[in-house]
Design a protein around this motif. Structure first.
Motif, PDB file in Angstrom:
ATOM      1  N   MET A  26       1.814  -5.507  -8.165  1.00  0.00           N
ATOM      2  CA  MET A  26       2.632  -5.581  -6.944  1.00  0.00           C
ATOM      3  C   MET A  26       2.707  -4.195  -6.281  1.00  0.00           C
ATOM      4  O   MET A  26       2.591  -4.057  -5.064  1.00  0.00           O
ATOM      5  N   ALA A  27       2.856  -3.159  -7.138  1.00  0.00           N
ATOM      6  CA  ALA A  27       2.914  -1.782  -6.621  1.00  0.00           C
ATOM      7  C   ALA A  27       1.570  -1.400  -5.983  1.00  0.00           C
ATOM      8  O   ALA A  27       1.524  -0.799  -4.906  1.00  0.00           O
ATOM      9  N   GLN A  28       0.488  -1.776  -6.650  1.00  0.00           N
ATOM     10  CA  GLN A  28      -0.847  -1.450  -6.117  1.00  0.00           C
ATOM     11  C   GLN A  28      -1.082  -2.146  -4.769  1.00  0.00           C
ATOM     12  O   GLN A  28      -1.579  -1.549  -3.813  1.00  0.00           O
ATOM     13  N   TYR A  29      -0.656  -3.408  -4.699  1.00  0.00           N
ATOM     14  CA  TYR A  29      -0.855  -4.182  -3.463  1.00  0.00           C
ATOM     15  C   TYR A  29      -0.033  -3.560  -2.317  1.00  0.00           C
ATOM     16  O   TYR A  29      -0.484  -3.489  -1.168  1.00  0.00           O
ATOM     17  N   ALA A  30       1.144  -3.048  -2.661  1.00  0.00           N
ATOM     18  CA  ALA A  30       1.959  -2.384  -1.621  1.00  0.00           C
ATOM     19  C   ALA A  30       1.261  -1.102  -1.156  1.00  0.00           C
ATOM     20  O   ALA A  30       1.176  -0.843   0.050  1.00  0.00           O
ATOM     21  N   LEU A  31       0.747  -0.323  -2.101  1.00  0.00           N
ATOM     22  CA  LEU A  31       0.033   0.909  -1.717  1.00  0.00           C
ATOM     23  C   LEU A  31      -1.173   0.562  -0.839  1.00  0.00           C
ATOM     24  O   LEU A  31      -1.436   1.218   0.168  1.00  0.00           O
ATOM     25  N   ASP A  32      -1.894  -0.487  -1.214  1.00  0.00           N
ATOM     26  CA  ASP A  32      -3.078  -0.894  -0.442  1.00  0.00           C
ATOM     27  C   ASP A  32      -2.712  -1.165   1.017  1.00  0.00           C
ATOM     28  O   ASP A  32      -3.449  -0.829   1.927  1.00  0.00           O
TER      29      ASP A  32
ATOM     30  N   GLU B  28      -1.862   9.476  -8.785  1.00  0.00           N
ATOM     31  CA  GLU B  28      -2.482   9.601 -10.124  1.00  0.00           C
ATOM     32  C   GLU B  28      -1.414   9.467 -11.197  1.00  0.00           C
ATOM     33  O   GLU B  28      -1.591   8.777 -12.196  1.00  0.00           O
ATOM     34  N   LEU B  29      -0.281  10.123 -10.969  1.00  0.00           N
ATOM     35  CA  LEU B  29       0.810  10.050 -11.945  1.00  0.00           C
ATOM     36  C   LEU B  29       1.292   8.606 -12.121  1.00  0.00           C
ATOM     37  O   LEU B  29       1.621   8.167 -13.220  1.00  0.00           O
ATOM     38  N   LEU B  30       1.292   7.860 -11.012  1.00  0.00           N
ATOM     39  CA  LEU B  30       1.725   6.459 -11.091  1.00  0.00           C
ATOM     40  C   LEU B  30       0.648   5.578 -11.721  1.00  0.00           C
ATOM     41  O   LEU B  30       0.924   4.450 -12.129  1.00  0.00           O
ATOM     42  N   GLY B  31      -0.581   6.082 -11.750  1.00  0.00           N
ATOM     43  CA  GLY B  31      -1.698   5.260 -12.256  1.00  0.00           C
ATOM     44  C   GLY B  31      -2.169   4.266 -11.211  1.00  0.00           C
ATOM     45  O   GLY B  31      -2.725   3.220 -11.546  1.00  0.00           O
ATOM     46  N   LEU B  32      -1.956   4.576  -9.920  1.00  0.00           N
ATOM     47  CA  LEU B  32      -2.383   3.682  -8.836  1.00  0.00           C
ATOM     48  C   LEU B  32      -3.614   4.265  -8.149  1.00  0.00           C
ATOM     49  O   LEU B  32      -3.861   5.473  -8.200  1.00  0.00           O
ATOM     50  N   THR B  33      -4.362   3.379  -7.486  1.00  0.00           N
ATOM     51  CA  THR B  33      -5.583   3.819  -6.807  1.00  0.00           C
ATOM     52  C   THR B  33      -5.375   3.808  -5.301  1.00  0.00           C
ATOM     53  O   THR B  33      -5.017   2.771  -4.723  1.00  0.00           O
TER      54      THR B  33
END
Ligand code: BYC
Length: 318
Positions: free
Chosen positions: A184-190, A239-244
């Motif tokens: 969900m976090a990755q999709y928000a960042l995207d 990077e700290l969050l582990g998100l791309t």
């Protein structure tokens, strides 16, 4: 241009070059006044419209603690709007006129608030990225040449920094949670990454106001400089969050000492700015409704102020 106007403009520029603050009652070129009315009111409108995407999640915050923090944040944005409307009013325009410009579609507000908040992670992404971008731009504005604007920005920046932390902490919690939460976090960042980079405005070569605003020290850095600062600051946080970060061209450039990044879709930016983003109509409709439904409050406040003035006049006469 007459000699006396030229002299006035030169001594005005000299004051700016010496780093002096310009105050509302000081002489200023008409274009300086108009640029400030445009920029500060657009900024104020952004704060007020900016309450809507987050307000959408107040009733659905996942815990009492999250709800209290979000409520406080959204109230802070209202406060920022009020300081900024007041700063604009010192330049000789009323709050009603500013609101009418917004509702008539003549005044802009930040493109970023025309995107929807689809999940709770969007609230984290807004705090982390949107407030993150806002701070980068606004720290510069604490040193802008117009006194009331610079002073309003000092307090606003302090509050924005709390906003950014609460957003990052939401993201961190989701990223340390279940696989579904991390997704969900990755999709928000995207979805928020590219619109956040657009917040800084068009590329320098296409920015109509930057050159003059830099001369008047309204802007101390260009749109592209601030955008680069945003990318450089955010990559290690992701990077700290582990998100791309959704950009295949993102790469550290040793010789520049900055990250290179991909092309921004400027067609999308202008579409949104011109009123055709995903939520433009909904946002303006919400503001129009609030303005109309709040008419009785404005009338009552005015009637009360008139009564108070009469009472003061009578007691002064006695
Ligand atoms: N969206 O010559 P340029 C917040 C327009 S709120 C829409 O570079 P300038 C927050 C620009 O107005 C964040 N329009 O302009 C709140 C101009 O059109 P006009 C808001 C944009 O002014 C709640 C045209 O494009 N922050 O922090 O030199 C929750 C050419 O641009 C945008 C501020 O308002 C955009 N993104 O530079 C969380 C900060 N970008 O007016 C957070 C104060 C550009 O000629 N403002 N345009 O019709 C500024 O620093 C500057 O106005 C900007 C643009 C850097 C935004």
């Amino acid at each position: 241009m007459s000699n006396s106007l030229e002299n006035l403009e030169q001594s005005f520029q000299d004051r700016i070059d010496r780093g002096e603050k310009i105050e509302p009652k000081d002489w200023m070129p008409d274009r300086y006044r108009k640029t400030h009315i445009r920029q500060i009111s657009q900024h104020a409108h952004s704060e007020i419209v900016g309450m809507l995407p987050e307000g959408n999640w107040i009733t659905r915050a996942p815990s009492l603690r999250r709800k209290v923090a979000l409520l406080a944040k959204v109230q802070d944005e209202a406060g920022h709007g009020l300081y900024l409307y007041s700063a604009t009013e010192t330049l000789g325009i009323t709050r009603d006129e500013l609101t009418e410009q917004l509702l008539a579609g003549k005044a802009k507000y930040s493109s970023i608030f025309n995107y929807p908040t689809l999940s709770w992670a969007d609230i984290g992404a807004i705090g982390w990225l949107v407030d993150g971008a806002a701070i980068i731009n606004q720290v510069m504005l604490t040193r802008t040449s117009f006194g009331p604007y610079a002073r309003a920005m000092v307090r606003i920046c302090k509050e924005e920094s709390f906003h950014q932390r609460q957003g990052f902490e939401i993201m961190l919690t989701l990223c340390r949670g279940t696989e579904a939460q991390k997704q969900m976090a990755q999709y928000a960042l995207d979805r928020w990454w590219w619109p956040c980079l657009m917040m800084f405005g068009p590329p320098d070569a296409e920015s109509t106001h930057t050159e003059q605003s830099m001369k008047w020290k309204i802007k101390l850095k260009t749109n592209d400089e601030l955008r680069q600062q945003m990318v450089d600051q955010t990559v290690p946080q992701a990077e700290l969050l582990g998100l791309t970060i959704p950009d295949p061209h993102l790469k550290w450039n040793e010789s520049r000492g900055h990250y290179d990044f991909g092309e921004i879709d400027w067609d999308e930016f202008w579409r949104v700015v011109k009123g055709n983003g995903p939520c433009n109509k909904e946002r303006l409709e919400a503001r129009r409704k609030a303005w109309e439904e709040g008419a009785w409050v404005r009338e009552a406040a005015l009637a009360y102020a008139e009564k108070e003035a009469e009472r003061t006049a009578v007691s002064a006469a006695v």
